[in-house]
Design an enzyme around this catalytic site. Structure first.
Site, short mmCIF file in Angstrom:
data_model
loop_
_atom_site.label_atom_id
_atom_site.label_comp_id
_atom_site.label_asym_id
_atom_site.label_seq_id
_atom_site.Cartn_x
_atom_site.Cartn_y
_atom_site.Cartn_z
CB SER A 89 -0.96 0.02 1.19
OG SER A 89 -0.29 0.26 2.41
CB SER A 90 4.17 2.14 1.28
OG SER A 90 3.60 2.37 2.53
CB ILE A 95 -6.59 1.36 -8.14
CG1 ILE A 95 -5.96 2.23 -9.22
CG2 ILE A 95 -8.02 0.98 -8.51
CD1 ILE A 95 -5.71 1.51 -10.52
CE1 TYR A 432 4.28 -6.04 -10.24
CE2 TYR A 432 2.66 -4.48 -11.06
CZ TYR A 432 3.91 -5.08 -11.15
OH TYR A 432 4.78 -4.71 -12.16
CG HIS A 433 -4.06 -7.54 -6.95
ND1 HIS A 433 -5.14 -7.08 -7.66
CD2 HIS A 433 -3.45 -6.45 -6.45
CE1 HIS A 433 -5.17 -5.75 -7.59
NE2 HIS A 433 -4.15 -5.36 -6.86
CB ALA A 467 -3.64 -11.23 0.19
#
Length: 471
Positions: A89-90, A95, A432-433, A467
């Site tokens: 998140s950094s 999005i 990137y998930h 995740a």
């Protein structure tokens, strides 16, 4: 420096930063958050959202994992992971939107009791109390042309702040003005004002877990051990978390023996079921100057149903105000300095891969095999090809048609299922998930690593909250 705490959280990334602050709201408990990378506080290249792409490949704030050769995909993809407070998140393009209810209800059906859309809704409300979400304020003319062209094609203009369904619009971005809002800025900053029962320790790389029989007592770091009186919580992500488990002897026993690690707890699902969104790309030379004003160059997108019976959109586009050519140029396709891109991705990919230790070096980078486009029914490939065709149709619609000089990649000569598939698969990137490598499930699911309470099966004092548990 303390060497024990009630809770020890491994990984100060997207999940870990939130969890640490929430646990520390109870003044009766102590929490230590361990992050392998540095602090993000005061680092301008991180805070300035428009500079996010500079972080890719910057080993100060992330790590690029080289994936295994792919039989049907692009083996040159580098999987960048943020290694700093806030984690990805950094590090990402920020999005953000609330997943559709269908996903969580499906989780519940798969055995994740308590994770239905109704169950999780209050927690999204709590996130919004801290995390700023807003669209780009730049009104980029090329972006607006894309939105209008998709509308002309028949897609509803949609406010993705309200819901995510078939349609086109501006993305919500985790930002405040031009400043990134990450989990660390929202939950940990300023670090000097953290509650006294929360210690954030950067530069602390966790090597493995300390076990006493079936009880996890703490972790070993490169600076020494850290004892957890109550629990260790792994928040190192879909790559990092299974690696910590495997190095601790927790995982498929046969694989651990092959890697030279003594099996301590045989748990077949660790490192299995790795999934990701494969992302295709089309690049177009622009017929007029693409404005250089943007929050982060990918501020609009589209969701579409390819299969008529899809419960929810199975295709997603990002519209980019640049030539997204990192893989197409290497494959021999032309590019241009004045260009735009559309990147179709498979929202619910069915191909599954693995994260494994390397027998040659179990302490080094793992072997990461996404097995892109390997699902037996060819679903991922079919959705991707349809996405390329849909992107071309939208580009042919006014007003975006007036912005288009020519298609650079794959180019108008690439036609038909086989040719489009070969192009899309060989030049694909990632969104990137990565998820799924320690998946959550029912007690009778032999591959479930955690139950709905996130406790690791067969062990005490160990949970996973990242995740990797996505089922």
């Amino acid at each position: 420096m303390t060497t024990e705490s009630d809770y020890v959280i491994v990984g100060g990334g997207t999940a870990g930063a939130v969890l640490a602050r929430r646990l520390a709201e109870d003044p009766e408990v102590s929490v230590v958050l361990l992050e392998a990378g540095p602090s993000d506080e005061g680092i301008e290249v991180i805070a300035d959202l428009a500079r996010w792409a500079e972080l890719l490949g910057d080993e100060r704030y992330g790590h690029d994992y080289v994936i295994e050769p792919q039989a049907r995909g692009n083996g040159r993809i580098l999987h960048s992971r943020g290694v700093m407070l806030g984690g990805c998140s950094s590090h990402n393009s920020a999005i953000s939107f609330q997943p559709p209810p269908y996903d969580f209800d499906r989780w519940s059906e798969l055995g994740a009791a308590g994770w239905s859309a109704r169950d999780v809704a209050p927690y999204f409300d709590r996130v919004r109390e801290r995390v700023d979400l807003e669209p780009s304020e730049h009104d980029n003319a090329a972006v607006l042309a894309f939105v209008a062209a998709a509308a002309a094609h028949g897609f509803r203009e949609r406010d993705f702040a309200l819901d995510v369904d078939e349609g086109v619009g501006l993305f919500q971005l985790a930002k405040r003005g031009d400043r990134r809002v990450s989990s660390s800025t929202a939950y940990l900053h300023p670090l000097a004002a953290l509650p006294p029962n929360l210690e954030v320790r950067t530069g602390a790389r966790v090597l493995d877990l300390v076990l006493d029989g079936t009880r996890v007592r703490g972790v070993r770091t490169d600076a020494g051990p850290m004892h957890a009186e109550r629990e260790v919580v792994l928040c190192a992500g879909a790559i990092g978390t299974p690696v910590v488990l495997l190095r601790s002897g927790i995982g498929p026993a046969a694989h651990l023996r092959h890697a030279g690690v003594r099996p301590v707890h045989d748990l077949d699902g660790v490192g299995e079921h790795l999934q990701d969104h494969p992302e295709g790309v089309l690049v177009f030379a622009a017929a007029r100057p693409v404005p250089d004003v943007s929050a982060q160059r990918y501020e609009a997108g589209l969701f579409a149903r390819i299969d008529a019976d899809a419960h929810w959109p199975d295709m997603m586009f990002h519209f980019g105000t640049e030539a997204f050519d990192m893989h197409t140029v290497r494959a021999g396709y032309p590019t241009a300095s004045n260009a735009f891109s559309i990147t179709p991705n498979v929202t619910r990919a069915r191909s599954e891969g693995t994260v494994r230790l390397r027998a040659s070096d179990p302490a080094g980078d793992p072997a990461i095999d996404f097995a892109y486009f390997s699902d037996p029914e060819g679903y991922d490939e079919r959705i991707m090809v349809a996405g390329v065709e849909l992107a071309r149709e939208i580009v042919a619609c006014d007003p975006l048609a007036a912005w288009t000089a020519r298609e650079l990649a794959p180019g108008p000569s690439v036609q038909g299922f086989a040719a489009i598939s070969e192009y899309a698969r060989s030049t694909a990137n990632t969104v990137y998930h990565p998820v799924g490598t320690c998946r959550m499930g029912r007690a009778d699911d032999p591959d479930a690593v955690v139950g709905p309470d996130l406790l690791v099966r067969g062990l005490e004092g160990l949970r996973i909250a990242d995740a990797s548990i996505f089922p």
